[in-house]
Design a protein around this motif. Structure first.
Motif, mmCIF file in Angstrom:
data_model
loop_
_atom_site.group_PDB
_atom_site.id
_atom_site.type_symbol
_atom_site.label_atom_id
_atom_site.label_comp_id
_atom_site.label_asym_id
_atom_site.label_seq_id
_atom_site.Cartn_x
_atom_site.Cartn_y
_atom_site.Cartn_z
ATOM 1 N N GLY A 216 0.826 -1.213 0.000
ATOM 2 C CA GLY A 216 0.000 0.000 0.000
ATOM 3 C C GLY A 216 0.855 1.256 0.000
ATOM 4 N N SER A 217 0.248 2.359 0.423
ATOM 5 C CA SER A 217 0.906 3.649 0.210
ATOM 6 C C SER A 217 2.199 3.819 1.012
ATOM 7 C CB SER A 217 -0.058 4.792 0.504
ATOM 8 O OG SER A 217 -0.446 4.739 1.849
ATOM 9 N N CYS A 218 2.404 3.040 2.078
ATOM 10 C CA CYS A 218 3.649 3.261 2.833
ATOM 11 C C CYS A 218 4.867 2.726 2.087
ATOM 12 C CB CYS A 218 3.541 2.687 4.243
ATOM 13 S SG CYS A 218 3.522 0.911 4.310
ATOM 14 N N CYS A 227 0.296 7.938 7.093
ATOM 15 C CA CYS A 227 -0.527 6.982 6.339
ATOM 16 C C CYS A 227 -0.569 5.650 7.105
ATOM 17 C CB CYS A 227 0.006 6.775 4.922
ATOM 18 S SG CYS A 227 1.566 5.917 4.827
ATOM 19 N N ASP A 228 -1.572 4.835 6.793
ATOM 20 C CA ASP A 228 -1.701 3.582 7.530
ATOM 21 C C ASP A 228 -0.666 2.561 7.035
ATOM 22 O OD1 ASP A 228 -2.634 2.748 5.073
ATOM 23 O OD2 ASP A 228 -4.523 1.940 5.798
ATOM 24 N N LEU A 229 -0.571 1.450 7.780
ATOM 25 C CA LEU A 229 0.296 0.355 7.338
ATOM 26 C C LEU A 229 -0.610 -0.776 6.878
ATOM 27 C CD1 LEU A 229 2.891 -1.489 7.276
ATOM 28 C CD2 LEU A 229 2.399 -1.997 9.653
ATOM 29 N N ASP A 230 -0.514 -1.122 5.598
ATOM 30 C CA ASP A 230 -1.210 -2.306 5.108
ATOM 31 C C ASP A 230 -0.171 -3.410 5.127
ATOM 32 O OD1 ASP A 230 -3.758 -0.963 4.135
ATOM 33 O OD2 ASP A 230 -2.212 0.194 3.124
ATOM 34 N N VAL A 231 -0.549 -4.543 5.701
ATOM 35 C CA VAL A 231 0.462 -5.586 5.812
ATOM 36 C C VAL A 231 -0.188 -6.945 5.551
ATOM 37 C CG1 VAL A 231 0.219 -5.636 8.331
ATOM 38 C CG2 VAL A 231 2.269 -6.498 7.339
HETATM 39 MG MG MG Z 1 -3.032 2.216 3.030
#
Ligand code: MG
Ligand code: CTP
Length: 553
Positions: A216-218, A227-231
């Motif tokens: 994702g964006s990170c 920004c959030d962490l998508d993992v």
């Molecule tokens: Mg994200």
């Protein structure tokens, strides 16, 4: 080094209005055309994972503690860098220490203790606390190491950002400054990889090969500070059988794959909630097409969305990383569009029937593949697929082919487009204000819109899973609002007048909070925020990327 310093300077106050165009050219000249400095996505991931393995996170009394901490930690091995930041309301101070070697982290952990309290869960992790020394004669501090960054997790205030933008000489410069001042910094990326590492380490007892991949964006280059962490968590590495005769005994589940996966996610959610330091507000959204666990990691100050198994989001991030690196104008343009959408209330942090940042990003990329009246800036996905070599072959677990050229240094694509950011932004708004959303679907595979395969108000073909619509959640009312806001933006940006209270892109942000999302307009009372939360909760419980009928009624 110069690049890193520059990223740091642009976050500092007091350099308002400084001409960055010259320095930017100095740093980027030749880069985008020949892609000299391009690093393939999985190499970036590998480097960041290595950094995380070599790092510990230590809560300290204040940033001044760094010297004492450095002296203390040096007994375990040479330190490479130290970063300071604050988190929480109080706030608490933290220092991220990166050692030269992973072995030093092991040595640190061997000596760590728990506080004597029967209430605590005695977990061992790389998230530590530096308690005050009982011994008054603290070892002499001899080191020369300075903090790489102080208070490095703090986004630029809106007020300072505004005055920076106000002081620019052109709209193109404003767009560049917006990008440089709000993009996720090096420490932000490190904290997200450390948060992912926490999950890997916690599960390593029974799943020693588990890997938590940030996506994702990170990692795709389109992330902003906070920004959030998508993992995505994978419990085992892909390993091609090479004829080993000793095979692990494992459990097999009797139920469907989806049910099993939901049970596993549920257990991992409980595990995070009960045992992992710093993890709070755990929510399990298991009915979504892609089940996720949401939680807040308060020690790194990161919102996390954890999913399991499917790598398609990671490959999508790779693709966005490539498109974002193909031309220096791509990321600034995406940033200004995302900022505009946030300011006028088209997007927000909750999932719902409104457009997401990811869909907006794809809209900008699709536009750059075919700007109005000028040559393309980005290649189509089909071009990247044709150029794929044998090392570029990636197939997801469910059989989706995600093979495309991974190394753009091999790309023969020459962008002959010299438009500046201002005219690209105007063209973007023009392009979509007149786009035939009712008939056409946005398609990045062939760089040209196609006939809509299904009736959804906004249709953006998922480039990697072509049968899916990325923007299936968007309602007709929200699409109409998007179109209307684009026309407003076009009108506002073309007024070139230099107003004292906000000109150029600042005039795009003036509509802040003007309209509530239309779906909310019939729901009585309560604050905007509470209403958004309620709708989003309903929405999450059903399908993250599908519009449930109940919500509509
Ligand atoms: Mg994200
Ligand atoms: N993704 C996807 N298909 C979707 C939605 C998301 O493949 N329909 C993948 C994309 O790789 C996306 C990532 O999941 O980048 C994370 O989604 P999300 O957090 O919603 O978007 P971000 O790109 O991370 O943007 P943001 O900064 O808003 O988090």
């Amino acid at each position: 080094l110069l690049k890193r310093r520059w990223a740091h300077w642009t976050n500092l106050e007091g350099i308002k209005g400084m001409k960055i165009t010259f320095l930017k050219r100095l740093l980027h000249e030749g880069e985008t055309k020949e892609y000299k400095h391009f690093v393939p996505f999985f190499e970036v991931i590998k480097t960041r994972q290595k950094q995380a393995k070599q790092s510990i996170l230590v809560q300290v009394q204040s940033k001044k503690s760094y010297k004492e901490l450095e002296t203390y930690c040096s007994q375990y091995g040479a330190i490479k860098e130290m970063f300071h930041y604050k988190a929480g309301k109080e706030p608490l101070h933290f220092i991220l220490v990166e050692f030269q070697k992973e072995a030093s982290v092991m040595k640190v952990l061997r000596d760590c203790e728990h506080i004597q309290d029967s209430q605590i869960v005695p977990v061992e992790s790389t998230f530590l606390w530096f308690r005050a020394s009982k011994n008054n004669s603290v070892k002499k501090q001899t080191s020369q190491l300075v903090l790489t960054i102080e208070n490095g997790n703090c986004p630029l205030s809106e007020e300072n950002l505004r005055s920076k933008l106000q002081a620019c000489d052109s709209i193109s410069e404003q767009i560049e400054i917006l990008y440089e001042s709000t993009k996720l910094n090096d420490l932000g990326v490190r904290l997200r990889f450390l948060s992912a590492r926490q999950i890997e380490v916690a599960l390593s007892g029974i799943f020693p090969s588990a890997v938590a991949f940030p996506f994702g964006s990170c990692v795709n280059g389109f992330g902003k500070m906070n920004c959030d962490l998508d993992v995505v968590l994978r419990l085992t590495k892909d390993k091609i059988s090479d004829g080993n005769r000793l095979i692990y005994h494992c459990k097999a589940s009797g139920t469907s794959e989806r049910l099993t996966s939901q049970r596993h996610m549920e257990t991992i959610g409980d595990f995070i909630h009960l045992f992992l330091p710093g993890c709070s507000q755990v929510r399990k959204i298991l009915q979504a097409r892609v089940p996720i666990i949401k939680y807040y990691q308060q020690l790194t100050d990161v919102e996390c969305d954890l999913s399991m198994g499917n790598m398609s989001g990671v490959y999508m991030s790779d693709l966005l990383h490539i498109w974002g690196s193909t031309d220096a104008r791509v990321r600034p343009l995406v940033f200004v569009v995302r900022k505009w959408a946030e300011e006028v209330g088209l997007t927000n942090n909750f999932p719902g029937r409104w457009i997401t940042n990811f869909s907006l990003t794809l809209m900008v990329l699709a536009f750059l593949q075919k700007p109005k009246n000028s040559p393309p800036i980005l290649p189509s996905l089909n071009t990247l697929v044709k150029l794929a070599g044998s090392n570029d072959k990636y197939i997801t677990e469910d059989g989706t082919d995600c093979s495309f050229l991974r190394d753009i240094r091999k790309l023969k694509f020459k962008a002959e487009n010299n438009e500046d950011l201002e005219s690209l932004l105007i063209q973007f708004f023009e392009y979509y204000s007149t786009f035939e959303f009712d008939k056409k679907a946005i398609c990045l595979n062939q760089a040209t819109p196609i006939t809509k395969p299904e009736h959804n108000s906004l249709y953006i073909v998922n480039p990697l899973e072509r049968g899916l619509n990325v923007s299936k959640n968007v309602s007709p009312e929200e699409l109409e609002r998007l179109r209307l806001e684009m026309r407003n933006a076009l009108w506002a940006i073309q007024l070139k007048e230099k107003k004292a209270d906000g000109w150029g892109i600042l005039s795009l942000f003036e509509n802040r909070g003007r309209q509530f999302p239309s779906i909310l307009s019939n729901i009585p009372v309560k604050s905007h925020h509470t209403r958004l939360m309620e709708i989003s909760k309903l929405f999450e419980e059903e399908h993250l990327d599908m519009v449930p009928k109940e919500t509509e009624s």
